[in-house]
Design an enzyme around this catalytic site. Structure first.
Site, PDB file in Angstrom:
ATOM      1  CG  ASP A  30      -2.699  -6.305  -9.488  1.00  0.00           C
ATOM      2  OD1 ASP A  30      -1.764  -5.406  -9.551  1.00  0.00           O
ATOM      3  OD2 ASP A  30      -3.752  -6.073  -9.793  1.00  0.00           O
ATOM      4  CB  ILE A  31      -7.088  -6.389  -6.746  1.00  0.00           C
ATOM      5  CG1 ILE A  31      -8.594  -6.898  -6.254  1.00  0.00           C
ATOM      6  CG2 ILE A  31      -7.327  -5.271  -8.000  1.00  0.00           C
ATOM      7  CD1 ILE A  31      -9.240  -5.598  -5.760  1.00  0.00           C
ATOM      8  CG  ASN A  86       3.065   0.885 -14.780  1.00  0.00           C
ATOM      9  OD1 ASN A  86       3.912   0.620 -15.667  1.00  0.00           O
ATOM     10  ND2 ASN A  86       2.014   0.065 -14.663  1.00  0.00           N
ATOM     11  N   GLY A  92       0.637   4.400 -17.160  1.00  0.00           N
ATOM     12  CA  GLY A  92      -0.177   3.682 -16.869  1.00  0.00           C
ATOM     13  C   GLY A  92      -0.156   3.441 -15.206  1.00  0.00           C
ATOM     14  CD  GLN A  93       2.331   5.907 -10.213  1.00  0.00           C
ATOM     15  OE1 GLN A  93       3.283   6.688 -11.008  1.00  0.00           O
ATOM     16  NE2 GLN A  93       2.549   5.697  -9.096  1.00  0.00           N
ATOM     17  CG  HIS A  99       2.758   0.074  -7.052  1.00  0.00           C
ATOM     18  ND1 HIS A  99       2.111   1.254  -7.169  1.00  0.00           N
ATOM     19  CD2 HIS A  99       2.246  -0.462  -8.215  1.00  0.00           C
ATOM     20  CE1 HIS A  99       1.415   1.574  -8.340  1.00  0.00           C
ATOM     21  NE2 HIS A  99       1.601   0.602  -8.750  1.00  0.00           N
ATOM     22  CG  LEU A 100       9.537  -2.255  -7.490  1.00  0.00           C
ATOM     23  CD1 LEU A 100       9.369  -1.188  -6.471  1.00  0.00           C
ATOM     24  CD2 LEU A 100      10.642  -3.323  -7.009  1.00  0.00           C
ATOM     25  CG  HIS A 101       3.077  -3.941 -11.360  1.00  0.00           C
ATOM     26  ND1 HIS A 101       1.949  -4.130 -11.288  1.00  0.00           N
ATOM     27  CD2 HIS A 101       3.422  -2.509 -11.332  1.00  0.00           C
ATOM     28  CE1 HIS A 101       1.375  -3.033 -11.403  1.00  0.00           C
ATOM     29  NE2 HIS A 101       2.059  -1.967 -11.187  1.00  0.00           N
TER      30      HIS A 101
HETATM   31  P1  5GP Z   1      -0.181   0.725 -11.425  1.00  0.00           P
HETATM   32  O1  5GP Z   1      -1.177   0.937 -12.672  1.00  0.00           O
HETATM   33  O2  5GP Z   1      -0.242   2.035 -10.604  1.00  0.00           O
HETATM   34  O3  5GP Z   1       1.279   0.637 -11.829  1.00  0.00           O
HETATM   35  O4  5GP Z   1      -0.505  -0.200 -10.496  1.00  0.00           O
HETATM   36  C1  5GP Z   1      -1.910  -0.487  -9.663  1.00  0.00           C
HETATM   37  C2  5GP Z   1      -2.280  -1.815  -9.486  1.00  0.00           C
HETATM   38  O5  5GP Z   1      -2.763  -1.881  -8.186  1.00  0.00           O
HETATM   39  C3  5GP Z   1      -2.799  -2.405 -10.452  1.00  0.00           C
HETATM   40  O6  5GP Z   1      -2.352  -3.372 -11.245  1.00  0.00           O
HETATM   41  C4  5GP Z   1      -4.212  -2.582  -9.857  1.00  0.00           C
HETATM   42  O7  5GP Z   1      -4.852  -4.070 -10.326  1.00  0.00           O
HETATM   43  C5  5GP Z   1      -3.831  -2.853  -8.298  1.00  0.00           C
HETATM   44  N1  5GP Z   1      -4.814  -2.605  -7.545  1.00  0.00           N
HETATM   45  C6  5GP Z   1      -5.550  -1.487  -7.269  1.00  0.00           C
HETATM   46  N2  5GP Z   1      -6.346  -1.519  -6.442  1.00  0.00           N
HETATM   47  C7  5GP Z   1      -6.024  -2.585  -5.413  1.00  0.00           C
HETATM   48  C8  5GP Z   1      -6.496  -3.133  -4.520  1.00  0.00           C
HETATM   49  O8  5GP Z   1      -7.399  -2.619  -3.630  1.00  0.00           O
HETATM   50  N3  5GP Z   1      -5.963  -4.224  -3.929  1.00  0.00           N
HETATM   51  C9  5GP Z   1      -4.894  -4.702  -4.688  1.00  0.00           C
HETATM   52  N4  5GP Z   1      -4.284  -5.879  -4.094  1.00  0.00           N
HETATM   53  N5  5GP Z   1      -4.280  -4.390  -5.880  1.00  0.00           N
HETATM   54  C10 5GP Z   1      -5.100  -3.342  -6.349  1.00  0.00           C
END
Ligand code: 5GP
Length: 115
Positions: A30-31, A86, A92-93, A99-101
């Site tokens: 994750d970034i 999420n 929070g998505q 995707h799975l964290h």
């Molecule tokens: P969500 O909030 O949709 O469940 O999770 C999206 C996740 O993607 C966030 O934790 C965010 O930090 C990560 N993310 C967003 N853009 C990028 C990217 O360009 N590269 C990577 N590696 N992670 C990203």
């Protein structure tokens, strides 16, 4: 809908280090990590939210669970990790490509979803 950032990573338009890849999914860091280990496991098939998955996706969803275990083993955290999905902006998505964290490396306490 335009390709998500994850679709662009999967098709190589945006470079990213892949920690794991098989024919159905990839794993990347994750970034903006919320824990010492914070990996995203992303199916190559675009499904916008978990709630959009269909019966035909059953095998893929099971595959993601097995892949999550493989990634956790690869990273040495198979004894203590957490999976988070999420679903929807209200939860929070922010990226609408399922995707799975995979979260690990911090002590988990009840009531705190990221440790
Ligand atoms: P969500 O909030 O949709 O469940 O999770 C999206 C996740 O993607 C966030 O934790 C965010 O930090 C990560 N993310 C967003 N853009 C990028 C990217 O360009 N590269 C990577 N590696 N992670 C990203």
């Amino acid at each position: 809908m335009a390709d998500s950032i994850f679709a662009k990573i999967i098709n190589g338009e945006i470079p990213a280090e892949k920690l794991y890849e098989d024919e159905h999914c990839i794993a990347i860091n994750d970034i903006n990590p919320q824990a010492p280990v914070h990996v995203l496991l992303i199916p190559k098939k675009v499904i916008e939210t978990l709630a959009d998955a269909e019966p035909d996706d059953q095998a893929l969803l099971g595959h993601l669970m097995l892949a999550a275990g493989n990634v956790a083993r690869q990273l040495g955290v198979a004894d203590a990790f957490r999976l988070i999905v999420n679903n929807g902006a209200g939860a929070g998505q922010t990226v609408f490509h399922l995707h799975l964290h995979i979260i690990a490396g911090s002590s988990f306490t009840e009531g705190n979803m990221v440790g």
